[in-house]
Design a protein around this motif. Structure first.
Motif, mmCIF file in Angstrom:
data_model
loop_
_atom_site.group_PDB
_atom_site.id
_atom_site.type_symbol
_atom_site.label_atom_id
_atom_site.label_comp_id
_atom_site.label_asym_id
_atom_site.label_seq_id
_atom_site.Cartn_x
_atom_site.Cartn_y
_atom_site.Cartn_z
ATOM 1 N N VAL A 76 -0.184 2.514 5.671
ATOM 2 C CA VAL A 76 -1.621 2.639 5.377
ATOM 3 C C VAL A 76 -2.379 1.384 5.796
ATOM 4 O O VAL A 76 -3.535 1.463 6.214
ATOM 5 C CB VAL A 76 -1.836 2.965 3.875
ATOM 6 N N GLU A 77 -1.711 0.248 5.733
ATOM 7 C CA GLU A 77 -2.399 -1.003 6.077
ATOM 8 C C GLU A 77 -2.789 -1.043 7.554
ATOM 9 O O GLU A 77 -3.659 -1.815 7.949
ATOM 10 C CB GLU A 77 -1.519 -2.212 5.748
ATOM 11 N N GLN A 83 -10.288 8.427 6.714
ATOM 12 C CA GLN A 83 -10.541 7.638 5.501
ATOM 13 C C GLN A 83 -11.988 7.814 5.038
ATOM 14 O O GLN A 83 -12.255 7.960 3.842
ATOM 15 C CB GLN A 83 -10.247 6.156 5.757
ATOM 16 N N LEU A 131 -1.416 19.574 3.446
ATOM 17 C CA LEU A 131 -1.415 18.733 2.230
ATOM 18 C C LEU A 131 -0.225 19.022 1.327
ATOM 19 O O LEU A 131 0.046 18.289 0.380
ATOM 20 C CB LEU A 131 -2.695 18.988 1.422
ATOM 21 N N THR A 134 -2.727 8.203 -2.499
ATOM 22 C CA THR A 134 -3.599 8.374 -1.334
ATOM 23 C C THR A 134 -2.946 7.928 -0.033
ATOM 24 O O THR A 134 -3.069 8.612 1.000
ATOM 25 C CB THR A 134 -4.920 7.621 -1.572
ATOM 26 N N ASN A 162 2.726 16.705 -0.314
ATOM 27 C CA ASN A 162 2.433 15.568 -1.185
ATOM 28 C C ASN A 162 1.839 16.083 -2.495
ATOM 29 O O ASN A 162 1.221 17.141 -2.520
ATOM 30 C CB ASN A 162 1.407 14.637 -0.523
ATOM 31 N N LEU A 201 -2.613 10.113 3.357
ATOM 32 C CA LEU A 201 -3.233 9.699 4.624
ATOM 33 C C LEU A 201 -2.208 9.684 5.751
ATOM 34 O O LEU A 201 -2.477 10.174 6.849
ATOM 35 C CB LEU A 201 -3.865 8.306 4.467
ATOM 36 N N LEU A 214 -10.055 11.222 -3.512
ATOM 37 C CA LEU A 214 -9.105 10.375 -4.233
ATOM 38 C C LEU A 214 -9.729 9.971 -5.551
ATOM 39 O O LEU A 214 -10.943 9.856 -5.649
ATOM 40 C CB LEU A 214 -8.741 9.122 -3.433
ATOM 41 N N PHE A 268 -12.330 11.111 3.343
ATOM 42 C CA PHE A 268 -11.762 11.053 1.988
ATOM 43 C C PHE A 268 -12.786 10.468 1.015
ATOM 44 O O PHE A 268 -12.965 10.962 -0.091
ATOM 45 C CB PHE A 268 -10.476 10.213 1.985
ATOM 46 N N PHE A 309 -2.555 -2.063 -7.984
ATOM 47 C CA PHE A 309 -1.692 -1.454 -8.993
ATOM 48 C C PHE A 309 -0.686 -2.492 -9.470
ATOM 49 O O PHE A 309 -0.374 -3.442 -8.743
ATOM 50 C CB PHE A 309 -0.977 -0.237 -8.404
ATOM 51 N N GLY A 320 -6.028 6.936 -6.635
ATOM 52 C CA GLY A 320 -5.720 6.347 -5.342
ATOM 53 C C GLY A 320 -4.266 5.991 -5.127
ATOM 54 O O GLY A 320 -3.905 5.501 -4.055
ATOM 55 N N ARG A 325 -17.733 6.278 -4.262
ATOM 56 C CA ARG A 325 -17.214 5.241 -5.150
ATOM 57 C C ARG A 325 -16.999 3.889 -4.476
ATOM 58 O O ARG A 325 -16.556 3.804 -3.340
ATOM 59 C CB ARG A 325 -15.877 5.694 -5.750
ATOM 60 N N LEU A 330 -8.683 1.365 -1.982
ATOM 61 C CA LEU A 330 -7.603 2.329 -2.193
ATOM 62 C C LEU A 330 -7.229 3.050 -0.904
ATOM 63 O O LEU A 330 -6.086 3.460 -0.721
ATOM 64 C CB LEU A 330 -8.012 3.347 -3.262
ATOM 65 N N LEU A 331 -8.180 3.210 -0.004
ATOM 66 C CA LEU A 331 -7.922 3.907 1.265
ATOM 67 C C LEU A 331 -7.244 3.018 2.296
ATOM 68 O O LEU A 331 -6.757 3.501 3.315
ATOM 69 C CB LEU A 331 -9.251 4.425 1.842
ATOM 70 N N THR A 332 -7.252 1.723 2.055
ATOM 71 C CA THR A 332 -6.720 0.807 3.064
ATOM 72 C C THR A 332 -5.441 0.120 2.593
ATOM 73 O O THR A 332 -4.971 -0.834 3.221
ATOM 74 C CB THR A 332 -7.771 -0.270 3.403
ATOM 75 N N GLY A 333 -4.886 0.579 1.484
ATOM 76 C CA GLY A 333 -3.667 -0.049 0.980
ATOM 77 C C GLY A 333 -3.951 -1.333 0.221
ATOM 78 O O GLY A 333 -3.051 -2.127 -0.019
ATOM 79 N N GLY A 381 0.812 -1.223 0.000
ATOM 80 C CA GLY A 381 0.000 0.000 0.000
ATOM 81 C C GLY A 381 0.840 1.264 0.000
ATOM 82 O O GLY A 381 0.366 2.332 -0.370
ATOM 83 N N ALA A 393 -1.226 21.619 -3.157
ATOM 84 C CA ALA A 393 -2.448 22.220 -2.607
ATOM 85 C C ALA A 393 -2.272 23.719 -2.347
ATOM 86 O O ALA A 393 -3.261 24.442 -2.224
ATOM 87 C CB ALA A 393 -2.839 21.513 -1.313
#
Lengths: 172, 787
Positions: free
Chosen positions: A87-88, A100, A141, A115, A144, A119, A109, A103, B35, A112, B22, B28-31, A47, B713
């Motif tokens: 992230v995991e 999350q 932000l 992302t 990144n 995070l 996102l 988001f 990809f 992703g 979505r 995607l938010l949790t890894g 991730g 940003a």
């Protein structure tokens, strides 16, 4: 047959012991292995993504000993003894964290890929205190890069967090 | 095939038009994204590529002996070992007049840009592969080179392709009316030269290819984070001289951004699968950021010489634009400059048009489509001149635009030119005055001019810039969707095109559920695998909503009819009295009489082995639809920005940014706004920050994010968005594309705003991006910057 060339002999490997998302483990790693590649290839935590490998884009950001760091700019051996968050490790028991969730709700996102870096940067930042204004959101932000969203959804997501904290009376 | 719009469907639906969050997001938010380099490939070897250090050279020798002896290196390949695949990689869009030059997957005798592949090392891991690159010796004979179209067109300039007579790749003229005569008789004529610089796509995930020859099924499996899996499969089948079914091309479920460069076809995509077959072992190649800078296609560099003729009231009489386009070292396709040619007239009635393209070869990585694809440059040329007309006549720039707009009752509007898809440039629908009004209702022009005048007295320079555009989207030849009822009683929608963050799994579930009239929870969408559906084109040119959307709609509607027919046969009733409710088909008014989708699949799809079925029972419940548009559908939009320019530092601050957009009916407002917001950020990057600089001889000067400024940003303000909805009559959903509209007008509107701010200095803004150096040069009349 000519002699083979060996740039990276086995003696160059070292044992490291570190805690990753709460689990302690020991690994025998090559000295030149980056922390990002270590996490992705040796630990299998894919991730964490690589975007530029020169410390600019922030996609590989993780938390090491409570600080957001670029895992592409560190070697795995430098993380010996450290505590790492990726992230995991954010969502527990299948439930997304409020960050999350925000988001997702604010379409923060698209592809992703960047992302997880965002995070982790934000998790580290939010531990220092709430993000209450658009200027603070943008500042937090700005380490990144995202090419898909234009950052608007992320700014909204962050501000929604501080608003809901306010409504719940949890704001310091 | 002409279709009439059935806009009525939009009213009856339950999912289309809703801003659904979505389905893709949780993973995607949790890894848990999938990809390419995240996939558990196991023992795949890794490749690294040696690339040219010279913008132009003859390769005298390549010595790979030492590299091959490095422990952990499996193999090293150069052109010498790759004879069977040294074939032309043909351009996407060609022209009969193209000065055709062969592009190979790997350099053989010449290298023509820094970054061109020379050798491929396969090793146990990327670290070793990169070590081995250091051990390869290349003996180059450097040759003269050109790093811009200006250099390429000089008399006696070095030739990019030795043996060719010229660096001109193609010279094309399109005309409407009689522009030469109109220029002679126009009461007013203004001219100017505008330069737009190269920029990149900069998906945060680079390109990536992995391949394995499956000895068991005798099939080559290629994983490729391409925008166009079927296109790559067809190219590989042609080059490898195999049947298309012998290759399975998989674009992973998640792709880390595309923006155009991943829709092109590259040498690496030919090399890696072939090498996997040669060494009989799976291999992957992951592009790093330096490689992305020097080998992924780029865009934008054009030089426009524009002339406009107009009357006392500012009515456009004639537009003449002659522009140079930097094609790079090879022609990957002529789509970008041909799009530029036909984007010039925009939303205006222009009776006489001369659009002339001079595309040049240069010793730089080839150019190709990149979000906006030739349009931002055309809009700079056109919209900057609209402001010059206003300045010349002393009237508001918005008023000059208003007087020239195509009116809502003029559609379909034939411009008189030809679009990139080969069809006449005919706008299907739009409401350009409403776009302009949308901006003017949000900005009090009179108040702004007062504020601007007052600010100038205090040394603060504010400016307002507008830019309008019309954008051909949803182009052919076709795109497909296959819809199936599965044994679990669910509907599986398979798309050929692969997404890069656009949310296909969500939005096409919305479309399918509404066409089926079923619970959206029963619909699953998958994509990007040539084994799912035989044919497809891919994600590019803002084409998917207006091609896949109708295909999903049609196939799902047909699937519904089949499902209802099976239910009617089983329930022994008429189809008219049935409806889908939850996971079953029910008799309306008698919900006890029902049959579940799982049972329908069991009877009609699984069947009873060898047993006959009733004559009226449809079997094999799956439908495939390929939607074939007759022409592009034309989205449109307007950007308005208010800037403050610091004349001490050259810094531009965007105070307000307003974007009006019309992409017809909106399937999911959350996703459409996401596209526009992301495009807007890209446009600001092109307007102010992003510059892929090259020296005169083609040495790239910006190959990291320390030198190439991507907006963060801090640089991108939140724009104020509004929608105008002019449904397209050319597809059953009334939709048009939205992927690029946010980007297209920003370079022009920002430049207009900066020139407006700097009017007291008489500053002329003719080069983009507007870096502080360029702004200061414009303020103080400094000479043009040299590379």
């Amino acid at each position: 047959m000519s002699e083979t060339i060996d740039i990276d002999p086995i003696e160059s490997k070292l044992w490291i012991t570190l805690t990753i998302n709460g689990s302690k483990g020991s690994y025998f790693v090559e000295q030149r292995l980056t922390l990002a590649d270590f996490l992705r290839k040796e630990v299998g935590l894919v991730g964490t993504h690589l975007g530029c490998e020169h410390g600019s884009c922030g996609a590989c950001t993780i938390i090491m000993d409570d600080k957001a760091v670029r895992s592409c700019l560190l070697l795995a051996v430098q993380a010996d003894g450290a505590s790492i968050e990726t992230v995991e490790g954010l969502a527990r028991d299948g439930a997304l964290t409020p960050l999350q969730e925000a988001f997702r709700a604010h379409h923060a996102l698209q592809c992703g890929y960047c992302t997880s870096g965002f995070l982790l940067s934000l998790v580290a930042r939010l531990r220092e205190g709430p993000i209450e204004t658009e200027a603070e959101a943008r500042e937090s932000l700005s380490g990144n890069i995202c090419r898909c969203t234009g950052y608007t959804g992320m700014v909204s997501a962050l501000l929604s967090l501080s608003n809901s904290n306010g409504e719940d009376g949890e704001k310091p | 095939m002409t279709r009439t719009s059935d806009i009525g469907v939009m009213d009856k639906t339950r999912n289309i038009g809703i801003a659904m969050t979505r389905r893709e997001d949780e993973r995607l938010l949790t890894g848990g994204g999938r990809f390419l380099d995240d996939l558990p490939f196991g023992d795949f070897y890794e490749a690294a590529i040696l690339r040219s250090n010279y913008p132009h050279a003859r390769i005298l020798a390549v010595n790979t002996d030492a590299a091959k002896r490095l422990n952990g290196v499996i193999a090293v390949f150069t052109a010498n070992e790759l004879g069977p695949i040294l074939k032309d990689l043909p351009p996407k869009v060609v022209h009969p007049k193209l000065n055709y030059q062969v592009r190979l997957a790997i350099a053989k005798e010449y290298v023509r840009y820094i970054g061109e592949p020379i050798a491929v090392v396969v090793a146990e891991n990327r670290y070793i592969a990169e070590d081995a690159l250091e051990l390869i010796e290349v003996d180059y004979e450097p040759l003269g080179s050109v790093g811009s179209t200006a250099e390429a067109l000089k008399v006696g300039a070095p030739l990019v392709h030795v043996g060719s007579e010229t660096n001109v790749a193609v010279h094309i003229i399109q005309q409407a009316g009689d522009p030469e005569a109109a220029l002679k008789t126009a009461p007013h004529v203004l001219s100017e030269t505008f330069e737009v610089t190269r920029g990149g796509g900069h998906s945060i995930e680079g390109r990536a290819v992995a391949a394995r020859f499956d000895e068991v099924t005798r099939q080559l499996i290629v994983w490729d984070n391409t925008q166009a899996p079927h296109y790559v499969r067809q190219m590989l089948a042609t080059i490898y001289e195999v049947g298309e079914d012998e290759i399975r091309l998989i674009a992973p479920a998640d792709i880390g951004g595309g923006f155009g460069p991943k829709a092109q076809f590259y040498g690496e995509e030919v090399l890696i699968p072939w090498i996997a077959m040669e060494i009989k072992h799976a291999v992957k190649w992951i592009e790093d950021r330096w490689e992305n800078f020097v080998s992924a296609t780029m865009e934008r560099s054009q030089t426009h010489r524009v002339e406009v003729g107009f009357d006392e009231d500012g009515h456009l009489l004639v537009l003449k634009d002659v522009f140079e386009h930097d094609q790079g070292a090879y022609c990957v396709g002529l789509q970008v400059p041909t799009i530029t040619m036909s984007t010039l007239p925009g939303p205006y009635v222009i009776p006489n048009i001369h659009s002339e393209l001079i595309a040049c070869y240069t010793n730089i990585v080839p150019t190709s489509s990149l979000r906006g694809a030739g349009r931002p440059q055309a809009v700079v040329a056109m919209e900057r001149m609209m402001d010059r007309i206003a300045e010349h006549l002393g009237i508001e720039a918005s008023e000059v635009r208003r007087r020239n707009l195509i009116q809502p009752d003029q559609f379909p509007y034939a411009v008189g030119l030809t679009f990139r898809d080969g069809s006449p440039l005919t706008y299907d629908s739009g409401n350009y005055p409403e776009l302009l009004d949308g901006v003017l209702s949000r900005i009090d022009l009179k108040a702004f001019r007062g504020e601007q005048a007052a600010a100038r007295k205090t040394g603060k320079f504010l400016g307002l810039g507008l830019a309008m555009f019309v954008e051909g989207t949803g182009i052919g030849p076709y795109e497909g969707a296959r819809v199936r009822l599965t044994n679990r009683g669910r509907v599986l929608v398979s798309l050929a095109a692969s997404p890069q963050g656009q949310g296909y799994e969500t939005v096409y579930a919305q479309v399918a559920a509404d066409a089926l009239g079923c619970d959206i929870g029963l619909v699953e969408v998958r994509h990007g695998d040539t084994s799912f559906i035989p044919y497809g084109q891919g994600t590019f040119a803002s084409r998917i909503t207006a091609t896949v959307g109708p295909a999903v709609w049609e196939a799902s509607g047909e699937l519904r009819a089949d499902i209802i027919s099976v239910a009617a046969s089983l329930l022994k009733t008429d189809v008219g009295g049935l409806d889908l409710r939850g996971d079953a088909v029910e008799v309306v008014g008698d919900p006890e009489k029902r049959v579940t989708l799982a049972d329908i699949a069991s009877i009609a799809n699984v069947g009873r082995h060898g047993m006959s079925v009733p004559r009226d029972l449809p079997v094999a419940i799956e439908r495939t639809s390929y939607f074939k548009p007759t022409q592009a559908v034309y989205s449109s939009g307007i950007s308005a920005v208010i800037v403050s320019v610091d004349v001490e530092t050259g810094k531009i601050e965007i105070i307000r940014s307003i974007l009006g957009h019309d992409c017809g009916n909106v399937l999911n407002p959350l996703l459409v706004e996401g596209q526009i917001l992301g495009g807007h950020a890209h446009g600001i990057g092109n307007a102010i920050y992003e510059e892929a600089k090259y020296s005169r001889d083609g040495q790239p000067q910006a190959v990291s994010y320390l030198d190439y400024a991507l907006p963060t940003a801090m640089e991108v303000p939140t724009p104020e968005l509004f929608h105008v909805i002019s449904p397209s009559p050319l597809n059953p959903l009334g939709v048009k594309g939205s992927g690029e509209g946010g980007t297209i007008p920003l370079p022009a509107s920002v430049a207009n705003a900066v020139e407006d701010a700097l009017r007291p200095f008489g500053a002329r803004i003719c080069e983009l991006p507007l870096t502080p150096q360029r702004v200061l040069a414009a303020v103080y009349g400094l000479p043009k910057l040299e590379s």
